[in-house]
Design an enzyme around this catalytic site. Structure first.
Site, PDB file in Angstrom:
ATOM      1  N   LYS A  70     -49.204 -10.621 -27.499  1.00 17.13           N
ATOM      2  CA  LYS A  70     -49.644 -11.992 -27.643  1.00 17.13           C
ATOM      3  C   LYS A  70     -50.400 -12.460 -26.387  1.00 17.13           C
ATOM      4  O   LYS A  70     -51.095 -13.465 -26.404  1.00 17.13           O
ATOM      5  CB  LYS A  70     -48.427 -12.921 -27.815  1.00 17.13           C
ATOM      6  CG  LYS A  70     -47.496 -12.530 -28.925  1.00 17.13           C
ATOM      7  CD  LYS A  70     -46.251 -13.448 -28.896  1.00 17.13           C
ATOM      8  CE  LYS A  70     -45.148 -12.850 -29.766  1.00 17.13           C
ATOM      9  NZ  LYS A  70     -43.884 -13.594 -29.592  1.00 17.13           N
TER      10      LYS A  70
ATOM     11  N   GLU B  23     -57.489  -7.603 -23.175  1.00 15.70           N
ATOM     12  CA  GLU B  23     -56.092  -7.589 -22.726  1.00 15.70           C
ATOM     13  C   GLU B  23     -55.847  -8.688 -21.705  1.00 15.70           C
ATOM     14  O   GLU B  23     -56.778  -9.138 -21.034  1.00 15.70           O
ATOM     15  CB  GLU B  23     -55.784  -6.234 -22.058  1.00 15.70           C
ATOM     16  CG  GLU B  23     -54.862  -5.342 -22.845  1.00 15.70           C
ATOM     17  CD  GLU B  23     -53.415  -5.841 -22.929  1.00 15.70           C
ATOM     18  OE1 GLU B  23     -53.184  -7.056 -22.992  1.00 15.70           O
ATOM     19  OE2 GLU B  23     -52.523  -4.992 -22.928  1.00 15.70           O
ATOM     20  N   ASP B  24     -54.598  -9.078 -21.590  1.00 16.49           N
ATOM     21  CA  ASP B  24     -54.242 -10.051 -20.560  1.00 16.49           C
ATOM     22  C   ASP B  24     -54.225  -9.395 -19.179  1.00 16.49           C
ATOM     23  O   ASP B  24     -54.833  -9.875 -18.237  1.00 16.49           O
ATOM     24  CB  ASP B  24     -52.887 -10.718 -20.861  1.00 16.49           C
ATOM     25  CG  ASP B  24     -51.766  -9.722 -21.181  1.00 16.49           C
ATOM     26  OD1 ASP B  24     -52.003  -8.497 -21.177  1.00 16.49           O
ATOM     27  OD2 ASP B  24     -50.637 -10.180 -21.437  1.00 16.49           O
TER      28      ASP B  24
ATOM     29  N   LYS C 261     -53.793  -5.153 -12.281  1.00 18.02           N
ATOM     30  CA  LYS C 261     -52.777  -4.902 -11.253  1.00 18.02           C
ATOM     31  C   LYS C 261     -52.955  -3.452 -10.822  1.00 18.02           C
ATOM     32  O   LYS C 261     -52.156  -2.582 -11.161  1.00 18.02           O
ATOM     33  CB  LYS C 261     -51.400  -5.104 -11.882  1.00 18.02           C
ATOM     34  CG  LYS C 261     -50.444  -5.942 -11.088  1.00 18.02           C
ATOM     35  CD  LYS C 261     -49.056  -5.869 -11.674  1.00 18.02           C
ATOM     36  CE  LYS C 261     -48.613  -7.177 -12.284  1.00 18.02           C
ATOM     37  NZ  LYS C 261     -47.240  -7.091 -12.823  1.00 18.02           N
TER      38      LYS C 261
ATOM     39  N   PHE D  14     -44.960 -10.160 -10.484  1.00 16.49           N
ATOM     40  CA  PHE D  14     -44.903 -10.556 -11.885  1.00 16.49           C
ATOM     41  C   PHE D  14     -45.550 -11.919 -12.051  1.00 16.49           C
ATOM     42  O   PHE D  14     -45.153 -12.894 -11.419  1.00 16.49           O
ATOM     43  CB  PHE D  14     -43.449 -10.584 -12.374  1.00 16.49           C
ATOM     44  CG  PHE D  14     -43.359 -10.601 -13.866  1.00 16.49           C
ATOM     45  CD1 PHE D  14     -43.515  -9.427 -14.589  1.00 16.49           C
ATOM     46  CD2 PHE D  14     -43.152 -11.791 -14.553  1.00 16.49           C
ATOM     47  CE1 PHE D  14     -43.470  -9.435 -15.978  1.00 16.49           C
ATOM     48  CE2 PHE D  14     -43.097 -11.807 -15.940  1.00 16.49           C
ATOM     49  CZ  PHE D  14     -43.256 -10.620 -16.650  1.00 16.49           C
TER      50      PHE D  14
ATOM     51  N   ASP E   4     -46.253 -14.063 -20.333  1.00 19.78           N
ATOM     52  CA  ASP E   4     -44.918 -14.651 -20.454  1.00 19.78           C
ATOM     53  C   ASP E   4     -43.894 -14.005 -19.543  1.00 19.78           C
ATOM     54  O   ASP E   4     -44.065 -12.880 -19.072  1.00 19.78           O
ATOM     55  CB  ASP E   4     -44.423 -14.509 -21.893  1.00 19.78           C
ATOM     56  CG  ASP E   4     -44.015 -13.064 -22.199  1.00 19.78           C
ATOM     57  OD1 ASP E   4     -44.829 -12.156 -21.973  1.00 19.78           O
ATOM     58  OD2 ASP E   4     -42.867 -12.848 -22.632  1.00 19.78           O
TER      59      ASP E   4
ATOM     60  N   ARG F 212     -46.217 -19.090 -21.494  1.00 13.85           N
ATOM     61  CA  ARG F 212     -47.544 -18.679 -21.996  1.00 13.85           C
ATOM     62  C   ARG F 212     -48.542 -19.830 -21.958  1.00 13.85           C
ATOM     63  O   ARG F 212     -49.732 -19.618 -21.777  1.00 13.85           O
ATOM     64  CB  ARG F 212     -47.427 -18.173 -23.438  1.00 13.85           C
ATOM     65  CG  ARG F 212     -46.691 -16.848 -23.579  1.00 13.85           C
ATOM     66  CD  ARG F 212     -46.948 -16.265 -24.965  1.00 13.85           C
ATOM     67  NE  ARG F 212     -45.997 -15.237 -25.326  1.00 13.85           N
ATOM     68  CZ  ARG F 212     -46.092 -13.948 -24.986  1.00 13.85           C
ATOM     69  NH1 ARG F 212     -47.098 -13.541 -24.253  1.00 13.85           N
ATOM     70  NH2 ARG F 212     -45.187 -13.081 -25.370  1.00 13.85           N
TER      71      ARG F 212
END
Ligand code: IMP
Ligand code: MG
Length: 178
Positions: free
Chosen positions: A47, A102-103, A134, A155, A162, A168
């Site tokens: 998501k 992609e995120d 990353k 992170f 999320d 989100r």
């Protein structure tokens, strides 16, 4: 706001303004590179990519279709490298130019799996567009054609990303300080 709530608010790493500015630059680059393309198959990985993808695609001027994969890691320990396809794409990619969105690229295992599948199905070309990279965490070699920002191996949450399904909807990329 209580102290507990303050502690729970992620610290801003990339502001909404910087995100929007960079998304516009990426859209310009993609529009230039695909100027002669008849149809671009844009595929997001659910998501996390959704917020980025909608902002980006609203600025793409090439005719395009929108589709989604959803992936997950296998097992209780979420072993990286074992990626499961939870939701497949609806449209054929045979002979198509694909832009995979992609995120964040972390170890690279998710994208490697999805890329292999797209190639197996006969996509004509596949390029990767990730908001965040990353790089320090990479375990498999993945070439990201378009990326927004390189981030440290911490992170991050927000703008689609999320932490246990929360955050989100933050309009910025943030870090949860412990
Ligand atoms: P991979 O390790 O490259 O396979 O990344 C797998 C997925 O983990 C990404 O697509 C993200 O959805 C998620 N992920 C990796 N790093 C982060 C992070 O810092 N915050 C939130 N999700 C992350
Ligand atoms: Mg993802």
């Amino acid at each position: 706001m209580t102290l507990a709530e303050q502690a729970a608010t992620p610290r801003v790493l990339i502001s909404p303004e910087r995100l929007q500015e960079r998304v516009a630059q990426l859209a310009d680059e993609i529009n230039r590179d695909y100027a002669d393309t008849q149809m671009l198959s844009c595929i997001g990985v659910l998501k996390g990519s959704v917020f980025f993808m909608t902002d980006l695609l609203k600025q793409i001027t090439v005719p395009l279709t929108v589709d989604f994969f959803q992936t997950a890691s296998y097992g209780p320990n979420k072993t990286p490298g074992e990626v499961r396809i939870r939701k497949d794409i609806d449209l054929s990619v045979k002979g198509k130019d694909v832009l995979l969105i992609e995120d964040i690229v972390d170890t690279g295992h998710t994208l490697r799996t999805v890329l292999a599948l797209l190639e197996f199905r006969g996509a004509r070309s596949v390029k990767l567009c990730a908001l965040l990279d990353k790089k320090a965490k990479r375990e498999v070699k993945i070439e990201v054609d378009y990326y927004g920002f390189e981030v440290e191996p911490v992170f991050v949450v927000g703008y689609g990303l999320d932490d246990a399904e929360l955050f989100r909807n933050l309009p910025y990329i943030g870090v949860v300080d412990n």
